[in-house]
Design an enzyme around this catalytic site. Structure first.
Site, PDB file in Angstrom:
ATOM      1  N   ILE A  51      -4.107  -6.981  13.151  1.00 21.59           N
ATOM      2  CA  ILE A  51      -3.197  -6.571  12.065  1.00 21.59           C
ATOM      3  C   ILE A  51      -3.815  -6.950  10.730  1.00 21.59           C
ATOM      4  O   ILE A  51      -3.503  -7.978  10.123  1.00 21.59           O
ATOM      5  CB  ILE A  51      -1.802  -7.225  12.215  1.00 21.59           C
ATOM      6  CG1 ILE A  51      -1.304  -7.118  13.657  1.00 21.59           C
ATOM      7  CG2 ILE A  51      -0.819  -6.575  11.247  1.00 21.59           C
ATOM      8  CD1 ILE A  51      -0.985  -5.731  14.121  1.00 21.59           C
ATOM      9  N   HIS A  99       0.820  -1.213   0.000  1.00 16.51           N
ATOM     10  CA  HIS A  99       0.000   0.000   0.000  1.00 16.51           C
ATOM     11  C   HIS A  99       0.854   1.264   0.000  1.00 16.51           C
ATOM     12  O   HIS A  99       2.009   1.256   0.422  1.00 16.51           O
ATOM     13  CB  HIS A  99      -0.932  -0.002   1.207  1.00 16.51           C
ATOM     14  CG  HIS A  99      -2.062  -0.971   1.087  1.00 16.51           C
ATOM     15  ND1 HIS A  99      -3.218  -0.681   0.413  1.00 16.51           N
ATOM     16  CD2 HIS A  99      -2.200  -2.244   1.540  1.00 16.51           C
ATOM     17  CE1 HIS A  99      -4.037  -1.718   0.465  1.00 16.51           C
ATOM     18  NE2 HIS A  99      -3.435  -2.681   1.144  1.00 16.51           N
ATOM     19  N   CYS A 156       1.750 -25.438 -16.978  1.00 20.07           N
ATOM     20  CA  CYS A 156       1.127 -24.109 -17.016  1.00 20.07           C
ATOM     21  C   CYS A 156       2.086 -23.019 -16.546  1.00 20.07           C
ATOM     22  O   CYS A 156       2.157 -21.939 -17.130  1.00 20.07           O
ATOM     23  CB  CYS A 156      -0.120 -24.086 -16.145  1.00 20.07           C
ATOM     24  SG  CYS A 156      -1.449 -25.170 -16.675  1.00 20.07           S
ATOM     25  N   CYS A 192      -0.459 -31.936 -12.986  1.00 20.90           N
ATOM     26  CA  CYS A 192       0.827 -32.116 -12.311  1.00 20.90           C
ATOM     27  C   CYS A 192       0.740 -32.610 -10.869  1.00 20.90           C
ATOM     28  O   CYS A 192       1.747 -32.978 -10.276  1.00 20.90           O
ATOM     29  CB  CYS A 192       1.629 -30.814 -12.343  1.00 20.90           C
ATOM     30  SG  CYS A 192       0.835 -29.415 -11.506  1.00 20.90           S
ATOM     31  N   ARG A 252      -9.772 -11.441   7.352  1.00 22.98           N
ATOM     32  CA  ARG A 252      -8.943 -10.427   7.996  1.00 22.98           C
ATOM     33  C   ARG A 252      -9.327 -10.297   9.469  1.00 22.98           C
ATOM     34  O   ARG A 252     -10.513 -10.274   9.794  1.00 22.98           O
ATOM     35  CB  ARG A 252      -9.126  -9.101   7.262  1.00 22.98           C
ATOM     36  CG  ARG A 252      -8.480  -9.079   5.889  1.00 22.98           C
ATOM     37  CD  ARG A 252      -9.112  -8.059   4.958  1.00 22.98           C
ATOM     38  NE  ARG A 252     -10.335  -8.580   4.352  1.00 22.98           N
ATOM     39  CZ  ARG A 252     -11.089  -7.909   3.486  1.00 22.98           C
ATOM     40  NH1 ARG A 252     -10.758  -6.698   3.132  1.00 22.98           N
ATOM     41  NH2 ARG A 252     -12.174  -8.463   2.983  1.00 22.98           N
TER      42      ARG A 252
END
Length: 482
Positions: A337, A50, A404, A442, A312
């Site tokens: 946090i 940010h 991929c 895979c 969060r």
């Protein structure tokens, strides 16, 4: 053994604290209930560095966000995690939204940010042609960027462990008692970990850890954010991170060019009660798709290759809770946090290290600090000549396992040697299984390599630890009656 410091939680906060403490002549252990570091809140982070303009100048969030942002470039050089300083655009689509943009711009200036640019419609489209033509204006923060959050946590913990920090996974703390100057942390498996100081960085469960240790009682509520990943071939991928004008409770639905070449759209922001609920819904997908299409061109439903949710750790108030406990000694709280916690984490590590010192922990810097992690070659980013040189030392660098993402057998072996013995651990370390087929071709080979290199029987391998075994039973064990 009595450790000097025990850090509970191995997400971005705990790992950043461990990275700091590893530089000092003390003993440190990091404890996490998951099978690997970064498997909690951190793994589903949006991965944005940010810019430092969303939060009040007087808040701890803003201070640590700005300081953490300034640390990331040097850290990336030393630790080697995927990171690109793309810049951030906040896009306004009405004159009313432009008023909010101007407030964010002034707040950024007040937080000491350099290079901010208030932009006209023409300048916004020049900076990012993928924006919809009806954009009115916005502002540009060149200091923002994107990071792979799981690789970032892995890199922090790798460096901490190189400097002597111990990491114990699959270990849940159920209670803690401070007696005769020592914390006795009782674990679910019956063991006890002793330490002089404790850092509570348990993310969504920091409230439960605090209560179990007789410290402050507070409540962590999950704020759920659904996100969707677009294939690297999507026409919607912008060069810069695109923010909408934020609402009161959320920074909004973003368009994020990840360092791995894909594009992430989201998140939502819904308060829930279940700390284990990471489901996604068609309703929220349609909402995110519509909001994203209003901002950028080229977003197509067919480009979505994965959906996930992050939780969060929201706490009452609008700031981080980082402080020594007022109820029990030698106990540092690092709770609530959430965003911009990833960006702030390097500075959070320094801040908590300084709090420990103020609380009496003696910190003498080591004379032999290991500042840099060893290289982890990624074939997809190398030239043919570079791959040839690697292959001379190890032919496994020429054997592609994940088509991929162009991940080789050698890279998967390297992940296992680094201690990542779950499918998700290998995935996060290498990107194997993150492409268009999402591991469809895979996965079986990856399981075989993990088992071979780790010595863990195939039937005991898991996706993410605990109750997530990949293989159950065996062929031929079912009796068929006709």
């Amino acid at each position: 053994m009595i450790y000097d410091t025990a850090v509970i939680g191995a997400g971005v906060t705990g790992a950043a604290v461990a990275w700091q403490l590893g530089r000092y002549d003390i003993s440190t252990i990091v404890i996490d209930k998951a099978a690997d570091c970064g498997f909690g809140v951190s793994k589903a982070n949006s991965g944005i560095i940010h810019g430092g303009f969303h939060h009040s100048t007087t808040s701890l969030k803003a201070k640590l966000e700005v300081e953490g942002n300034l640390m990331i470039d040097a850290m990336q050089h030393a630790l080697g995690f995927p990171y690109v300083r793309t810049g951030i655009l906040v896009a306004a689509f009405s004159e009313e939204e432009m008023q909010t943009v101007e407030k964010l711009y002034k707040r950024g200036l007040g937080n000491g940010l350099k290079g901010l640019e208030l932009c006209s419609r023409e300048r916004m489209l020049e900076l990012e042609p993928k924006l919809q033509d009806n954009v009115v204006g916005g502002f540009y923060a060149p200091n923002g960027g994107t990071i792979e959050p799981y690789r970032y946590v892995f890199a922090l913990m790798e460096n901490a462990m190189l400097n002597g920090v111990e990491f114990r996974a699959n270990t849940k703390i159920v209670s803690g008692v401070f007696k005769d100057g020592i914390w006795q942390l009782s674990c679910e498996d019956g063991s006890v970990i002793e330490a002089k100081y404790v850092v509570n960085a348990a993310g969504l469960f920091a409230d439960e850890v605090s209560k179990a240790c007789g410290a402050e009682e507070f409540t962590i509520r999950p704020r759920k954010g659904e996100e969707y990943l677009l294939d690297r071939s999507s026409d919607a991928r912008p060069d810069k991170v695109i923010f909408p004008v934020p609402s009161k409770n959320s920074k909004g639905v973003l368009v994020i060019p990840t360092p791995g070449g894909t594009t992430m759209i989201g998140p939502t922001a819904d308060m829930i009660d279940d700390k284990e609920d990471v489901s996604t819904t068609g309703e929220h997908f349609d909402k995110i798709l519509a909001m994203t299409r209003n901002m950028v061109k080229g977003v197509e439903r067919r480009d979505v290759i994965n959906a996930f949710s992050g939780l969060r750790p929201a706490i009452e108030g609008d700031d981080f809770y980082i402080a020594p406990s007022e109820k029990v000694p030698n106990f540092i709280q690092a709770a609530g946090i959430q965003s911009p916690g990833l960006t702030a984490s390097p500075a959070v590590g320094v801040y908590i290290k300084d709090l420990l010192k103020k609380c009496g922990l003696i910190l003498t810097e080591k004379s032999d600090i290991i500042y840099e992690n060893p290289p982890h070659p990624e074939v997809r980013s190398l030239s043919d000549d570079e791959i040839s040189e690697l292959a001379k030392k190890d032919p496994a660098y020429t054997r592609i396992i994940c088509r991929c993402e162009q991940i080789t057998e050698a890279e998967i072996i390297d992940a296992v040697k680094c201690g990542h013995t779950t499918v998700d651990g290998v995935k996060f370390h290498t990107r194997a299984g993150m492409g268009r087929c999402q591991g469809g071709f895979c996965s079986a080979k990856i399981l075989e390599i993990i088992s071979r290199e780790s010595g863990i029987p195939m039937q005991e391998l898991t996706k993410r630890g605990a109750n997530s075994r990949i293989i159950s039973g065996q062929l031929g064990s079912i009796e068929v009656k006709l």
